[in-house]
Design an enzyme around this catalytic site. Structure first.
Site, mmCIF file in Angstrom:
data_model
loop_
_atom_site.group_PDB
_atom_site.id
_atom_site.type_symbol
_atom_site.label_atom_id
_atom_site.label_comp_id
_atom_site.label_asym_id
_atom_site.label_seq_id
_atom_site.Cartn_x
_atom_site.Cartn_y
_atom_site.Cartn_z
ATOM 1 C CG HIS A 1 63.736 92.161 45.957
ATOM 2 N ND1 HIS A 1 62.664 91.409 45.517
ATOM 3 C CD2 HIS A 1 64.020 91.722 47.203
ATOM 4 C CE1 HIS A 1 62.306 90.555 46.470
ATOM 5 N NE2 HIS A 1 63.118 90.732 47.497
ATOM 6 C CG ASP B 1 60.266 92.287 43.153
ATOM 7 O OD1 ASP B 1 59.529 91.635 43.911
ATOM 8 O OD2 ASP B 1 61.502 92.274 43.235
#
Length: 488
Positions: free
Chosen positions: A16, A123
Site C-alpha cells: 500500500h 487508502d
C-alpha cells in the site's frame, strides 16, 4: 497559477505504501502546480515498511513531494488482531494528521505563494479520517491498491448485506457462486477474503465499502485494457468517478529501499540471474507476509528438484507469534527447513534467498515464470514485465485476484486458488503435493503457450496505457484536473 497540496494517507503495509508513494510521484511530475505529502502511520506491522519509508530521503523524491513519518504509537494503542488493527490505527492517528494539516494551513495562509490544501487521498482501508477532510473543508478521494474487479466485489457484498440482508457468513466453505457485476464469470463465494468471514473484522470491510460511495473519486491501481469489464461496471453513474491510473509499480533502478545491508544481496542475486539463459528461471516469491509450514516447504523443494527448471526461491520463516499480527522473517540457515542435501543437489540450477528485489528480478530477461501469492502489486509487476504467473494465493484478497487472473482473464495458471494461510488461521492445514506443484509449474514455464502469449500482449498494452494519450495517462490527467478545481 494557483498551487495546491494533496495529502496521502496509505495503510502502513508495504504494498500500500509503495503504491501511494509512486502515485504521489506521478501526480507531482504531471501537475506543475501540485505538491504532495505522504503521511506514514506507525507502528507498521511489517519492519520492511519502516525501512522503506526511512530510506525515502528528500534526494530520492521529486520536487514538491515529501514523505512524513507520523509519531509512532505505542503498540498497546492499536488493536493487533485481524482487520481491527486498520481501523484502530487510523483512529489513533487522527490527532497527528490534524496537527500536521493545521500547521500546513497556517503556514499557507501566511504566504500567498504557498500551496493551498486541495484534498486528501485515503487508502481504501484507512477508515474514519474523512471527517478531517470535512473539518478542513476539502474533498477526499479513495486510493485502492487492489484492482477494479475487487472494488466492484466490495460494493456488491455491501449491497447484499445492507440492502438485501444477506448473511455473508453463510458463504464460508460453501459451494455457492455469486454474480458480481464487476466479473463476467460467476465467483465461488468460498474465495471471498477471510476478513468477510470473521465478525471482529467484517465491520471494517463493510465500512470500507460504504465509504466508497461517499468519496469524491476512486483512484484504482489498474488499467482499462486489463480490467475493461470491471471498469465499465463501475462507470454506471451510481458511484463516484473511477480513475484507473495504473499499473503503478516501484521504479526500477531505485535501490533506496534495499537498505545498505541489502546491497550485497542484491548484487549477488542479479549476478546469478545474469548467468542464466533467457526465460529459463522460475521465480518463487510470496510477498512480505508469505510463508509456509515445514511440510509444505518440503513439497515445494521436492517439486523444484524434480521439475528440472532453474529457480530462484524467496523462502521466509513464519512468525512465531500467535497472539498478534507479525510478519515472517529470514531464516538464518536454510538447512534447518529444506530437505537434507537439497541445496547441494540443486546448486547448479537453483538459488534460495530470503529478501528479494522483486521488481528487478521480474524485469530480468532470465526470468520466465513467477509462482506468486497474487498480491495486486505483484500481479501488476508480472504483467508489466510479461512474466506468466502460477497462482498460489495466501491471504487478503489474493484468492479473488487469483480467480481473476486464472478464470476471468486467462493470464495465469492455477496452483491452488482456494488455498488460505492468513492472519486468521493457525497455518494452513492443506498441503499441496509436489506432483501438483510440478505439473502447474511446467504449464507456467511453457515457452510458446497461449497464456505466455496473452501475458506478453497485455504487457505491451500496460506500457501503452502509461504513455501520452494512453488510458491511464488520460485518467491521471482527469484526476489532477479534478483536484485543481478544489481551490477557488
Amino acid at each position: 497559477m494557483k498551487k495546491v497540496e494533496v495529502v496521502f494517507i496509505p495503510l502502513p503495509a508495504m504494498g500500500h505504501v509503495i503504491a501511494a508513494v509512486e502515485l504521489a510521484k506521478l501526480i507531482v511530475e504531471r501537475g506543475n502546480q501540485i505538491s504532495t505529502s505522504v503521511l506514514i502511520m506507525h507502528p507498521a506491522p511489517d519492519p520492511s515498511t519502516a525501512k522503506y519509508t526511512e530510506s525515502l530521503s528528500a534526494s530520492t523524491l521529486p520536487n514538491r513531494m515529501r514523505v512524513v513519518d507520523l509519531p509512532s504509537l505505542e503498540h498497546t494503542a492499536v488493536s493487533n488482531t485481524g482487520g481491527n488493527w486498520m481501523a484502530s490505527l487510523a483512529d489513533a492517528h487522527k490527532p497527528h494528521v490534524k496537527e500536521f494539516v493545521s500547521k500546513f494551513k497556517t503556514q499557507s495562509e501566511l504566504s500567498p505563494d504557498s500551496p493551498r490544501l486541495a484534498g486528501f487521498v485515503f487508502d481504501s482501508f484507512v477508515l474514519g479520517m474523512e471527517d478531517l477532510a470535512e473539518e478542513f473543508g476539502v474533498p477526499w478521494y479513495v486510493f485502492s491498491a487492489s484492482g477494479a474487479a475487487f472494488i466492484g466485489s466490495m460494493l456488491h457484498l455491501q449491497a447484499l448485506h445492507d440492502e438485501q440482508k444477506v448473511d455473508l457468513f453463510e458463504f464460508e466453505n460453501s459451494d455457492a457462486e455469486l454474480e458480481i457485476p464487476s466479473l463476467v464469470n460467476r465467483f465461488p463465494a468460498k474465495l471471498l477474503p477471510s476478513i468477510v468471514f470473521h465478525r471482529q473484522s467484517f465491520s471494517t470491510f463493510l465500512d470500507a465499502a460504504r465509504r466508497l460511495r461517499k468519496t469524491r473519486g476512486i483512484v484504482v491501481n489498474t488499467f482499462k485494457e486489463l480490467e475493461s469489464h470491471a471498469v465499465d461496471s463501475l462507470s454506471n453513474g451510481e458511484i463516484p468517478p473511477v480513475y484507473p491510473v495504473g499499473p503503478i509499480v516501484r521504479s526500477q533502478g531505485n535501490d533506496y529501499d534495499f537498505g545498505s545491508d541489502r546491497i550485497n544481496d542484491y548484487k549477488d542475486i542479479m549476478q546469478w540471474l545474469d548467468d542464466q539463459p533467457p526465460s529459463s528461471v522460475l521465480f518463487l516469491c510470496f510477498g512480505s507476509w508469505g510463508s509456509f509450514s515445514i511440510d509444505q516447504v518440503k513439497e515445494i523443494a521436492c517439486a523444484l528438484e524434480q521439475c528440472g527448471h532453474r529457480f530462484l526461491w524467496c523462502l521466509r520463516k513464519p512468525s512465531s507469534s500467535k497472539a498478534k499480527i507479525e510478519s515472517p522473517s529470514d531464516y538464518l540457515n536454510f538447512q534447518e527447513i529444506l530437505p537434507q542435501g537439497f541445496l547441494d543437489r540443486t546448486v547448479e540450477r537453483g538459488k534460495v534467498i530470503g529478501w528479494a528485489p522483486q521488481v528487478e528480478i521480474l524485469a530480468h530477461k532470465a526470468v520466465g515464470g513467477f509462482v506468486s501469492h497474487c498480491g495486486w502489486n505483484s500481479t501488476l509487476e508480472s504483467i508489466l514485465f510479461g512474466v506468466p504467473i502460477a497462482a498460489w494465493p495466501l491471504y487478503g484478497e489474493q484468492q479473488f485476484n487469483a480467480f481473476e487472473m486464472v478464470i476471468e482473464l486467462g493470464l495465469a495458471v492455477e496452483i491452488k486458488i482456494d488455498y488460505r494461510n492468513d492472519f486468521f488461521l493457525d497455518g494452513s492445514k492443506v498441503i499441496v503435493s509436489s506432483d501438483e506443484i510440478k505439473k502447474r509449474v511446467k504449464f507456467a514455464m511453457e515457452q510458446d503457450s497461449e497464456i505466455r502469449n496473452k501475458v506478453k500482449e497485455m504487457s505491451q498494452l500496460s506500457r501503452k496505457a502509461l504513455l501520452a494519450n494512453g488510458s491511464s495517462y488520460s485518467a491521471l490527467d482527469l484526476l489532477i484536473e479534478d483536484m485543481m478545481k478544489n481551490i477557488a
